[in-house]
Motif scaffolding. Structure first.
Motif, short mmCIF file in Angstrom:
data_model
loop_
_atom_site.label_atom_id
_atom_site.label_comp_id
_atom_site.label_asym_id
_atom_site.label_seq_id
_atom_site.Cartn_x
_atom_site.Cartn_y
_atom_site.Cartn_z
N THR A 380 -15.74 -41.63 4.35
CA THR A 380 -15.63 -42.66 5.39
C THR A 380 -15.13 -42.03 6.68
OG1 THR A 380 -13.35 -43.16 4.81
CG2 THR A 380 -15.06 -44.44 3.72
N GLY A 381 -15.35 -42.73 7.77
CA GLY A 381 -14.82 -42.29 9.05
C GLY A 381 -15.69 -41.27 9.76
N MET A 382 -16.74 -40.80 9.08
CA MET A 382 -17.57 -39.76 9.67
C MET A 382 -18.62 -40.36 10.62
SD MET A 382 -18.76 -36.74 7.36
CE MET A 382 -19.53 -35.30 7.99
N GLU A 384 -18.41 -43.08 12.29
CA GLU A 384 -17.78 -43.62 13.50
C GLU A 384 -17.66 -42.56 14.58
OE1 GLU A 384 -16.97 -44.31 10.48
OE2 GLU A 384 -16.56 -46.45 10.26
N LYS A 385 -17.54 -41.30 14.17
CA LYS A 385 -17.38 -40.24 15.17
C LYS A 385 -18.64 -39.99 15.98
CE LYS A 385 -13.89 -37.70 12.64
NZ LYS A 385 -13.86 -36.84 11.47
N ASP A 390 -19.80 -50.70 19.38
CA ASP A 390 -18.68 -51.45 18.81
C ASP A 390 -19.17 -52.17 17.55
OD1 ASP A 390 -16.31 -52.69 18.39
OD2 ASP A 390 -16.65 -54.28 19.85
N ILE A 391 -19.54 -51.39 16.57
CA ILE A 391 -20.12 -51.91 15.32
C ILE A 391 -19.59 -51.01 14.20
CG2 ILE A 391 -22.29 -51.91 14.00
CD1 ILE A 391 -23.69 -52.89 16.51
N PHE A 392 -19.37 -51.59 13.03
CA PHE A 392 -18.96 -50.76 11.88
C PHE A 392 -20.23 -50.30 11.16
CE2 PHE A 392 -14.99 -53.14 12.39
CZ PHE A 392 -14.11 -52.08 12.38
N MET A 394 -21.05 -48.22 8.59
CA MET A 394 -21.21 -48.19 7.13
C MET A 394 -21.24 -49.60 6.57
SD MET A 394 -19.33 -45.92 4.28
CE MET A 394 -17.88 -46.86 3.94
N LEU A 423 -28.37 -40.70 14.11
CA LEU A 423 -27.34 -39.67 14.12
C LEU A 423 -26.39 -39.84 12.93
CD1 LEU A 423 -26.98 -37.36 15.99
CD2 LEU A 423 -25.40 -38.71 17.34
N VAL A 427 -25.63 -36.89 9.99
CA VAL A 427 -24.36 -36.34 9.51
C VAL A 427 -24.01 -36.79 8.10
CG1 VAL A 427 -23.39 -36.18 11.83
CG2 VAL A 427 -22.91 -38.19 10.45
#
Lengths: 450, 427
Positions: A380-382, A384-385, A390-392, A394, A423, A427
């Motif tokens: 997780t968190g990858m 978002e980078k 302004d959307i989640f 995953m 993108l 990743v």
């Protein structure tokens, strides 16, 4: 007045094989083709039969659900093949070009005094309408919709993308005509973006709201810009047009003739001499591919850029919306202990014994290997980078996978197109097919809610 | 050499295609992809992909654990011999090259720690393979890290059969019933640890299990101490242990196999943050949470609200920051709380999630003298709450979107200008 947009989240994928700023004229193609896959969700209805003669700009087929939306032939010649697939679905049309080209001459629209409906009817009739795309759903614009704004991205950040400042040189008149016409179709603004330090002809147009964009990919994607400028709400529609398609629309408005000519970039590490070519929509890719030469036998031809393009064969045809063709090596080979040895020759968003962070300006020669197998979402968190909206990402992907309509809506599926997830797909360590998931989600949403 | 490898590669490729779709294919593929990254190419979407896969991610965590494992093998022996010395009245001074990095110490590690690693991996991967074959999916890499964590969080003398039973329980109930890697709610390693603790309480909860042979020798003439610092504190016997602060920080103290060296855990944590594999947000906020709770307890003692006769006095008066260097707190924060599957998944959620792990760990540690090691319970508890935390974070995003919709000027839906009021949902 220009407003600046600065994107910080993202990742520039720097590849070997950028096009030199040198344009050649591609050899004329014998056969031109229209690939129906380029028009997502369209049900075509043929106007002409196999074997008919057709002029450039003459209608080949229309949209079954919007019967006044015509699709026209890029060249004059004979319609030699209607390729059909399962359940007689039309896959592509092939036109054998005449030696002497004839173009259908439409009456010229009086742009200054034309009403909204006249502009609309003109674009629909002349085959220019399909260049206008809409969100939500990332499909050809619905002519009955009332878009709150129209977006044109003149800034490209995609890997090896054609330099729009270069290919749009000298097209000011066409661009202005198209912008003037589009301005009548929306009560809102036309947002045009250019790079921060660009000398794009787009910047000088009137009737637009200019935005200067900077930052890594996906800053150049129109979806990112919409999200930062005027995000789409439920029930709203925005239209998007790419600048090179504006040129075709503009030329139609100025001359009454359909001229599908465009300057395309042939790029990628498999190409010996990457450069620009002027050619037409639907042309055989081989007409310019072998002029530049290829380095190896096993390579992939991509109609578009490496993140969003369509996998094509070497005897394929230039897609309707594409202004570039990329060729990169196929990566269908095993790599011994590929998962734990240090990696210097591939791009990575982490530093887990991957060393692309040491040389941020190095250009890479990537192949099509997935570098791993399909797995469940774990890390997780990858995303978002590299995802500036302004959307989640995953959570939205998961909502699409389980067809949860409420969540899809609430988490912002109306605002995105598959390309916005290219993108995150790049990743993804779980190698999930993000763009496909989003596309299926959009189709489901459209079917259920419309 | 290279020629040989080519044929080996080819041969495996032929076998793979020959057995494609057969029942045992997942088992073969798991071994195959261990040797070779597959020849798969992209079909849809992005034509190029980043270099990392899940194996690499997991492998990075394992690399961060290797120093801890090696240290723990030496420490197993060191604590054993130090306890024997102590029983004979000799208090040892640790000297890294003198009496720590010795073959004698390492040998204890080999005969006691290595079997734990082997059983953990052997049993766990066997269960994973069986499930992959039955369900016909690929073997996912989740257990690579779990299998390494498990031996590091159990007491050294844990009987191997107990470990095996716990691993089976943890992998099946903790993970496979939810659908395997990526779908589980609870951290599998901690599920295994919790099962071990609650299924065999008489064995696991004693104060003697932390040093090799301490249990066997208990009551006899050659009895040795197996007590941890937290154990001493829980019994208000703070004066009895002789460990210095540097012993605690560098890890020359008794405890679960791999939890003792805060120094190496810190290095591992920094490596994971640098390589962008683990979340620095969770680690930092968990440290903050632990410090805050520790400060509150110190404050209670400073205010004189409880006296030194209270059963909580030992742990409450323990300097707040030292909680980080004793027990499993540091290990839990770095390697267990940061598990992306069971932790909070949103960046903002990670702050809350981490904070409460630190906060609750110290709270459980102090209020539960029977088992002063609170961190695994705190993480399991927060695993359960992580989806709730995420729910509220995502709710915030949804609300922002709805607010935007409310403030938007609603255009007539179609171009004829028919005034069709849009239904604005304000759920």
């Amino acid at each position: 007045m220009s407003k600046d947009i600065k994107i910080t989240k993202g990742l520039d994928i720097k590849l070997v094989g950028a096009a030199e700023q040198n344009t050649s004229k591609a050899v004329l193609s014998n056969v031109y083709a229209i690939n129906l896959n380029d028009f997502h969700g369209l049900t075509p209805k043929m106007v002409l039969k196999e074997g008919s003669e057709v002029k450039a700009g003459e209608a080949l087929f229309y949209n079954k659900n919007k019967e006044d939306m015509f699709f026209v032939s890029p060249v004059s010649g004979e319609l030699i093949e209607i390729e059909r697939g399962a359940r007689r679905r039309i896959l592509s049309l092939k036109i054998l070009a005449d030696k002497k080209q004839e173009t259908l001459a439409n009456s010229i629209l009086d742009l200054e005094n034309a009403s909204k409906d006249e502009v609309k009817a003109y674009l629909l009739k002349t085959g220019c309408w399909p260049f206008i795309l809409q969100r939500p759903y990332a499909i050809i614009a619905d002519p009955d919709a009332n878009p709150k704004a129209i977006f044109v991205s003149g800034y490209t950040t995609a890997p090896l993308a054609a330099d729009l400042d270069y290919v749009l040189q000298g097209k000011e008149n066409e661009l202005q005509a198209a912008i003037t016409a589009l301005g009548k179709l929306t009560p809102g603004k036309i947002h045009v973006s250019v790079g921060k330090s660009s000398k794009s002809p787009l910047a000088g147009l009137s009737g637009i709201e200019l935005h200067k964009v900077s930052g890594p990919h996906p800053a150049g994607l129109v979806g990112t810009q919409i999200n930062k400028i005027d995000p789409i709400n439920k029930g709203e529609t925005v239209w998007t047009v790419s600048p090179q398609d504006l040129v075709i629309i503009g030329e139609m408005l100025l001359t009454g003739k359909y001229n599908p000519q465009r300057t395309i970039a042939l790029v990628g590490s498999s190409v010996k001499k990457p450069q620009y070519y002027t050619t037409k929509i639907g042309t055989e890719i081989s007409t310019f591919l072998y002029a530049s030469g290829v380095k190896e036998e096993r390579f992939r031809v991509i109609n578009g850029d490496v993140l969003t393009g369509l996998k094509s064969r070497q005897d394929a045809y230039l897609g309707h919306y594409n202004n570039m063709v990329t060729c990169i090596p196929e990566g269908d080979d095993y790599e011994f202990f590929g998962w734990n040895k240090p990696i210097f020759n591939k791009i990575s968003a982490t530093r887990a014994l991957t060393f692309s962070w040491l040389q941020p300006n190095k250009k890479y020669d990537l192949d099509t290997n997935t570098n791993g197998e399909h797995r469940a979402f774990v890390v997780t968190g990858m995303y978002e980078k590299v995802f500036p909206m302004d959307i989640f990402p995953m959570q939205l992907l998961k909502a699409c996978m389980v067809n949860d309509l409420d969540q899809m809506e609430q988490l912002g599926l109306y605002e995105v197109a598959p390309e916005d997830f290219s993108l995150t797909e790049f990743v993804c360590v779980s190698k999930q097919p993000h763009q496909q998931i989003i596309r299926e989600g959009l189709d489901y949403l459209q079917k259920e809610i419309g | 050499m290279s020629d040989k490898r080519l044929t080996f590669k080819k041969r495996l490729h032929i076998i793979k295609h020959h057995y494609r779709g057969k029942k045992m294919a997942p088992a073969f593929n798991a071994l195959h992809t261990f040797l070779f990254t597959p020849d798969e190419t992209t079909h849809s979407g992005s034509h190029v992909r980043a270099a990392d896969d899940l194996k690499r991610t997991m492998n990075t965590v394992i690399m961060a654990l290797v120093p801890v494992l090696l240290f723990s093998m030496f420490n197993a022996g060191y604590q054993y011999y130090a306890a024997i010395d102590a029983a004979n009245g000799v208090i040892r001074e640790v000297s890294v090259f003198g009496n720590f990095l010795t073959w004698d110490n390492f040998w204890i590690g080999i005969i006691k720690v290595l079997p734990l690693v082997v059983v953990s991996y052997g049993v766990g991967l066997l269960v994973e393979f069986i499930f992959a074959v039955i369900k016909g999916h690929e073997v996912e890499e989740g257990y690579l890290v779990t299998g390494m964590l498990v031996p590091l969080i159990v007491p050294i003398d844990t009987p191997l059969w107990m470990l095996a039973v716990s691993v089976v329980f943890g992998v099946v109930i903790g993970k496979e019933v939810f659908g395997g890697t990526g779908m589980n709610i609870l951290n599998p390693a901690l599920t295994i640890r919790a099962f071990l603790f609650f299924a065999y309480p008489t064995w696991m909860s004693g104060d003697k299990v932390w040093v090799h042979e301490a249990v066997e020798r208990a009551g006899g003439p050659d009895a040795i101490s197996g007590e941890t610092i937290l154990g001493y504190l829980a019994q208000n016997n703070a004066s009895e242990y002789t460990y210095s602060l540097s012993d605690m920080f560098f890890g020359f103290i008794p405890g679960s196999v791999g939890e003792t060296s805060t120094f190496l855990i810190l290095i591992g944590g920094l490596f994971l943050i640098f390589s962008k594999i683990a979340s620095w947000r969770i680690m930092l906020s968990a440290v903050i949470g632990a410090l805050v709770m520790g400060l509150m307890f110190n404050g209670v003692v400073d205010q004189g609200w409880i006296g030194d006769t209270s059963k909580f006095y030992g742990l409450m008066s323990f300097p707040f920051w030292q909680h980080l260097i004793v027990g499993g707190l540091a290990f839990g924060i770095v390697y267990m709380a940061t598990d992306p599957v069971t932790g909070a998944q949103t960046n903002r959620g990670k702050w809350f999630y981490g904070f409460f792990i630190g906060f609750l760990s110290v709270m459980i540690r102090v209020f539960n003298p029977a088992y002063p090691e609170g961190v695994f319970l705190a993480i399991l508890l927060m695993n359960v709450f992580a989806p709730t935390i995420d729910h509220y974070v995502i709710r915030g995003n949804i609300k922002r979107r709805l607010k935007r919709l409310k403030n938007a000027t609603v255009l007539p839906k179609d171009s004829e200008g028919e005034e069709k009021e849009l239904q604005v949902e304000t759920a």
